[in-house]
Design an enzyme around this catalytic site. Structure first.
Site, PDB file in Angstrom:
ATOM      1  N   GLU A 243       0.837  -1.200   0.000  1.00 38.16           N
ATOM      2  CA  GLU A 243       0.000   0.000   0.000  1.00 38.16           C
ATOM      3  C   GLU A 243       0.871   1.249   0.000  1.00 38.16           C
ATOM      4  O   GLU A 243       0.593   2.217  -0.715  1.00 38.16           O
ATOM      5  CB  GLU A 243      -0.918  -0.005   1.230  1.00 38.16           C
ATOM      6  CG  GLU A 243      -1.825   1.216   1.292  1.00 38.16           C
ATOM      7  CD  GLU A 243      -2.757   1.191   2.507  1.00 38.16           C
ATOM      8  OE1 GLU A 243      -3.595   2.096   2.613  1.00 38.16           O
ATOM      9  OE2 GLU A 243      -2.636   0.273   3.344  1.00 38.16           O
ATOM     10  N   ASN A 377       2.230   9.728   8.133  1.00 41.44           N
ATOM     11  CA  ASN A 377       3.617  10.026   7.786  1.00 41.44           C
ATOM     12  C   ASN A 377       4.515  10.103   9.014  1.00 41.44           C
ATOM     13  O   ASN A 377       5.724   9.848   8.930  1.00 41.44           O
ATOM     14  CB  ASN A 377       3.676  11.327   6.982  1.00 41.44           C
ATOM     15  CG  ASN A 377       3.214  11.118   5.541  1.00 41.44           C
ATOM     16  OD1 ASN A 377       2.613  10.095   5.221  1.00 41.44           O
ATOM     17  ND2 ASN A 377       3.496  12.077   4.682  1.00 41.44           N
TER      18      ASN A 377
END
Length: 391
Positions: A243, A377
């Protein structure tokens, strides 16, 4: 990016261009942009790719893969993007397939892979929960064995396209005794099973792609367990590397071309915005980052062709890919100016004389999630710090 191709690769490029031109029609693009017609249009497009044998570039040839080289994969993605053609839905074809191929039984491969390949069965991903997003190991959805079946209870959230899906692959807790990562299993669940409820989440872009999924005594055959009980965390990490490897370079390159063209047309102070030094510097900075990301993605593809799975590069691709996407979305908003504030349905592009204000706002709003999904992130930076820098 300048790449030299062989005569055979150039012939392949021409074949891809012709296919995209003939098969990804303006009508198909229009139907893909509408929630009511999206699924039928997406399935139609994927079946065209399937009929051509181009639906699963990363699968082994014996299961329906293309057998393409790194260069051919690069060419296909570049030409798909340049044509504005849609990518495939990733949940079955790019994500779950990697887990079934790597860890599933032969019976599971024979049962699920053909219908994923033909787009006859659509999948969604049941990972995140209200209290388990970035800390996915904190999930609480349980699956308890009872007479050869798992009984599933719990609540998943932010489940993309669950309202269209035929099946969901889920992380569930099958043991509370072990450490929290070790008590998780990977389960495949038919969405038509009694006890499943799907509730929509309309996101800030005004569209319905996200959902909550509730499980209330949902009974799942034990043969739908992937691999071994309690090993779901291992399988989930393998899936997430795929992913996170989706850096979206080809689509970002198309977006960059669009931004540059719009910047030639948008007038600021009597001149095209593209001639504004500050805007041009911002645009150039993003283009440089995108070029560097493209080379990194190519190196990752080259490793994959040698049989090496994506590693920490996945986290790098995910961070930079999503940051570049958001930077371009901000550039679009600056280009659109106050036209980006027009609410859909109030005024059409014909009314305002402005073509992309509404789409700029939608891309910007939905794009806020890109640095969160697939593992935020911040989490990716932690992975890099631990496994690359040894911190």
């Amino acid at each position: 990016m300048h790449t030299s191709f062989s005569d055979e690769e150039l012939a392949f490029r021409d074949e891809v261009r012709a296919f995209m031109r003939e098969n990804f029609t303006p009508d198909l693009a229009r139907r893909l942009a509408c929630d009511k017609t999206f699924k039928d249009a997406q399935v139609e497009w994927e079946k065209k790719l399937f009929a051509k044998g181009w639906i699963a570039p990363n699968w082994p040839v014996e299961y329906g893969g293309t057998g393409w080289t790194v260069a051919e994969k690069f060419i296909f993605e570049s030409e798909r993007s340049a044509a504005g053609a849609a990518d495939v839905m990733p949940f079955g074809l790019k994500m779950l397939s990697s887990v079934i191929l790597g860890f599933g039984s032969e019976a599971q491969k024979q049962r699920f892979l053909p219908k994923i390949l033909s787009s006859d069965e659509w999948w969604c991903q049941g990972y995140s929960e209200p209290g388990a997003g970035s800390d996915l190991a904190a999930l609480k959805t349980s699956a308890e064995l009872d007479n050869g079946e798992y009984v599933v209870n719990g609540h998943k959230i932010w489940t993309s396209y669950a309202h269209y899906a035929d099946w969901i692959f889920c992380l569930v807790r099958t043991s509370k005794e072990a450490k929290k990562q070790q008590g998780i299993s990977f389960l495949l669940i038919d969405m038509n099973t009694p006890g499943i409820t799907v509730k929509p989440i309309v996101s800030i872009d005004g569209r319905h792609t996200l959902n909550e999924v509730f499980f209330d005594d949902v009974r799942v055959p034990v043969e739908n367990l992937i691999g071994e009980p309690g090993k779901g965390w291992t399988y989930a990490k393998a899936l997430l590397t795929h992913e996170r490897s989706m850096a979206g370079v080809a689509d970002s390159k198309r977006d960059m071309r669009e931004i540059r063209e719009w910047a030639k047309q948008e007038i600021n102070g009597g001149k095209p915005l593209l001639e504004d030094p500050l805007f041009r510097k911002r645009l150039t900075d993003v283009e440089i980052d995108l070029m560097a990301l493209e080379y990194t993605e190519l190196r990752t593809l080259a490793k994959a062709m040698k049989g090496q799975g994506p590693g920490t590069e996945s986290s790098i691709l995910k961070i930079k890919g999503t940051e570049i996407q958001q930077a371009m979305q901000e550039l679009r908003m600056d280009l659109a100016g106050y036209y980006a504030g027009i609410v859909p349905g109030e005024l059409s592009p014909e009314d305002t004389g402005h073509e992309f204000g509404s789409s700029a706002r939608e891309k910007y709003m939905y794009g806020r999630a890109s640095t969160l999904y697939g593992g935020s992130n911040e989490i990716q930076r932690g992975i890099i710090a631990k496994f690359v820098l040894g911190l």
